[in-house]
Design an enzyme around this catalytic site. Structure first.
Site, PDB file in Angstrom:
ATOM      1  N   HIS A  40      42.646  37.104  40.634  1.00  0.00           N
ATOM      2  CA  HIS A  40      42.650  35.880  41.508  1.00  0.00           C
ATOM      3  C   HIS A  40      42.754  36.877  43.056  1.00  0.00           C
ATOM      4  O   HIS A  40      43.728  36.812  43.967  1.00  0.00           O
ATOM      5  CB  HIS A  40      44.205  34.990  41.964  1.00  0.00           C
ATOM      6  CG  HIS A  40      44.821  34.692  41.222  1.00  0.00           C
ATOM      7  ND1 HIS A  40      45.679  34.640  39.866  1.00  0.00           N
ATOM      8  CD2 HIS A  40      44.899  32.821  40.742  1.00  0.00           C
ATOM      9  CE1 HIS A  40      45.061  34.093  39.151  1.00  0.00           C
ATOM     10  NE2 HIS A  40      44.608  32.720  39.401  1.00  0.00           N
TER      11      HIS A  40
HETATM   12  C1  LIG Z   1      40.926  33.711  34.077  1.00  0.00           C
HETATM   13  C2  LIG Z   1      40.983  32.743  35.580  1.00  0.00           C
HETATM   14  C3  LIG Z   1      42.078  32.479  34.818  1.00  0.00           C
HETATM   15  C4  LIG Z   1      42.491  31.459  36.706  1.00  0.00           C
HETATM   16  N1  LIG Z   1      43.236  30.499  36.217  1.00  0.00           N
HETATM   17  C5  LIG Z   1      43.580  29.865  37.438  1.00  0.00           C
HETATM   18  C6  LIG Z   1      44.615  28.430  37.561  1.00  0.00           C
HETATM   19  O1  LIG Z   1      45.395  28.413  36.180  1.00  0.00           O
HETATM   20  N2  LIG Z   1      45.097  27.576  39.003  1.00  0.00           N
HETATM   21  C7  LIG Z   1      44.210  28.558  39.521  1.00  0.00           C
HETATM   22  O2  LIG Z   1      44.525  27.531  41.059  1.00  0.00           O
HETATM   23  N3  LIG Z   1      43.614  28.813  39.495  1.00  0.00           N
HETATM   24  C8  LIG Z   1      42.916  30.012  38.953  1.00  0.00           C
HETATM   25  N4  LIG Z   1      42.307  30.862  38.802  1.00  0.00           N
HETATM   26  C9  LIG Z   1      41.380  31.585  40.005  1.00  0.00           C
HETATM   27  C10 LIG Z   1      40.399  30.363  40.591  1.00  0.00           C
HETATM   28  O3  LIG Z   1      39.506  30.271  39.487  1.00  0.00           O
HETATM   29  C11 LIG Z   1      39.743  30.773  41.567  1.00  0.00           C
HETATM   30  O4  LIG Z   1      40.726  31.673  43.320  1.00  0.00           O
HETATM   31  C12 LIG Z   1      38.457  30.505  42.558  1.00  0.00           C
HETATM   32  O5  LIG Z   1      37.442  29.794  41.582  1.00  0.00           O
HETATM   33  C13 LIG Z   1      38.148  31.048  43.220  1.00  0.00           C
HETATM   34  O6  LIG Z   1      37.133  30.970  44.146  1.00  0.00           O
HETATM   35  P1  LIG Z   1      35.612  30.666  45.229  1.00  0.00           P
HETATM   36  O7  LIG Z   1      35.284  29.889  45.389  1.00  0.00           O
HETATM   37  O8  LIG Z   1      35.932  31.632  46.140  1.00  0.00           O
HETATM   38  O9  LIG Z   1      34.855  32.023  43.323  1.00  0.00           O
HETATM   39  P2  LIG Z   1      34.583  32.022  42.084  1.00  0.00           P
HETATM   40  O10 LIG Z   1      35.134  30.246  41.724  1.00  0.00           O
HETATM   41  O11 LIG Z   1      34.060  33.434  41.670  1.00  0.00           O
HETATM   42  O12 LIG Z   1      32.323  31.306  42.958  1.00  0.00           O
HETATM   43  C14 LIG Z   1      32.455  31.933  43.471  1.00  0.00           C
HETATM   44  C15 LIG Z   1      30.915  31.913  42.524  1.00  0.00           C
HETATM   45  O13 LIG Z   1      29.545  32.667  43.783  1.00  0.00           O
HETATM   46  C16 LIG Z   1      28.727  32.449  42.731  1.00  0.00           C
HETATM   47  N5  LIG Z   1      28.139  33.720  43.082  1.00  0.00           N
HETATM   48  C17 LIG Z   1      28.512  35.358  42.557  1.00  0.00           C
HETATM   49  N6  LIG Z   1      28.014  36.241  43.264  1.00  0.00           N
HETATM   50  C18 LIG Z   1      26.814  35.143  44.081  1.00  0.00           C
HETATM   51  C19 LIG Z   1      25.337  35.365  44.936  1.00  0.00           C
HETATM   52  N7  LIG Z   1      24.875  37.007  44.804  1.00  0.00           N
HETATM   53  N8  LIG Z   1      24.033  34.983  44.927  1.00  0.00           N
HETATM   54  C20 LIG Z   1      24.348  33.394  44.640  1.00  0.00           C
HETATM   55  N9  LIG Z   1      25.965  32.990  43.474  1.00  0.00           N
HETATM   56  C21 LIG Z   1      26.449  33.990  43.325  1.00  0.00           C
HETATM   57  C22 LIG Z   1      29.325  32.751  41.403  1.00  0.00           C
HETATM   58  O14 LIG Z   1      28.380  32.513  40.528  1.00  0.00           O
HETATM   59  C23 LIG Z   1      30.321  31.656  41.602  1.00  0.00           C
HETATM   60  O15 LIG Z   1      30.149  30.497  41.708  1.00  0.00           O
HETATM   61  C24 LIG Z   1      41.759  32.246  37.982  1.00  0.00           C
HETATM   62  C25 LIG Z   1      40.572  32.985  37.936  1.00  0.00           C
HETATM   63  C26 LIG Z   1      40.497  33.356  36.716  1.00  0.00           C
HETATM   64  C27 LIG Z   1      39.178  34.839  36.229  1.00  0.00           C
END
Ligand SMILES: Cc1cc2nc3c(=O)[nH]c(=O)nc-3n(C[C@H](O)[C@H](O)[C@H](O)COP(=O)(O)OP(=O)(O)OC[C@H]3O[C@@H](n4cnc5c(N)ncnc54)[C@H](O)[C@@H]3O)c2cc1C
Length: 105
Positions: A40
């Site tokens: 996370h």
């Molecule tokens: C195994 C696991 C289980 C989890 N379980 C839970 C849960 O049960 N409940 C909960 O609330 N949270 C959970 N989480 C946490 C939650 O999924 C994350 O906190 C949330 O998805 C973060 O969102 P984000 O948009 O910051 O990042 P992300 O969802 O990681 O999104 C980042 C995006 O950027 C894209 N990206 C990366 N680099 C580039 C680039 N250079 N150019 C263009 N695009 C790019 C990626 O492809 C991705 O789509 C879990 C996480 C994991 C890994």
């Protein structure tokens, strides 16, 4: 757990076979091999006032010192939330959409 006959796994963890199974040293070794953060990650571009030199975005998610760039993901959380991070991340995305609409409508 007793009523269903549950018991601790009796196979030693491969990386800790050199320790006596169940001993403090065994559990110490086990924890060193298996502890994880549950993935996370937050806070690499935190939102903060200008007085904080570690702040990356302002309170409208705009990257300070760069024009036309916002960050809208979990990286802007100054600290990890006390609950799960998914819903707050979605909320950050929703707020970003509102800020962008405010600027362009
Ligand atoms: C195994 C696991 C289980 C989890 N379980 C839970 C849960 O049960 N409940 C909960 O609330 N949270 C959970 N989480 C946490 C939650 O999924 C994350 O906190 C949330 O998805 C973060 O969102 P984000 O948009 O910051 O990042 P992300 O969802 O990681 O999104 C980042 C995006 O950027 C894209 N990206 C990366 N680099 C580039 C680039 N250079 N150019 C263009 N695009 C790019 C990626 O492809 C991705 O789509 C879990 C996480 C994991 C890994």
């Amino acid at each position: 757990m007793k009523s269903i006959g549950a018991k601790l796994h009796d196979k030693p963890f491969p990386g800790c076979r050199h320790q006596e199974m169940g001993s403090d040293d065994y559990w110490r070794c086990y924890a060193r091999h298996l502890v994880s953060s549950i993935y996370h990650p937050v806070g690499t571009c935190k939102m903060a006032p200008d007085s904080d030199p570690m702040g990356v975005v302002d309170n409208k998610l705009r990257v300070k010192g760069v024009t036309n760039l916002r960050v809208a993901d979990a990286s802007i959380m100054p600290l990890v939330t006390s609950g799960n991070t998914n819903a707050p991340s979605i909320m950050i995305g929703e707020r970003a959409a509102d800020f962008i609409k405010e600027d362009h409508l």
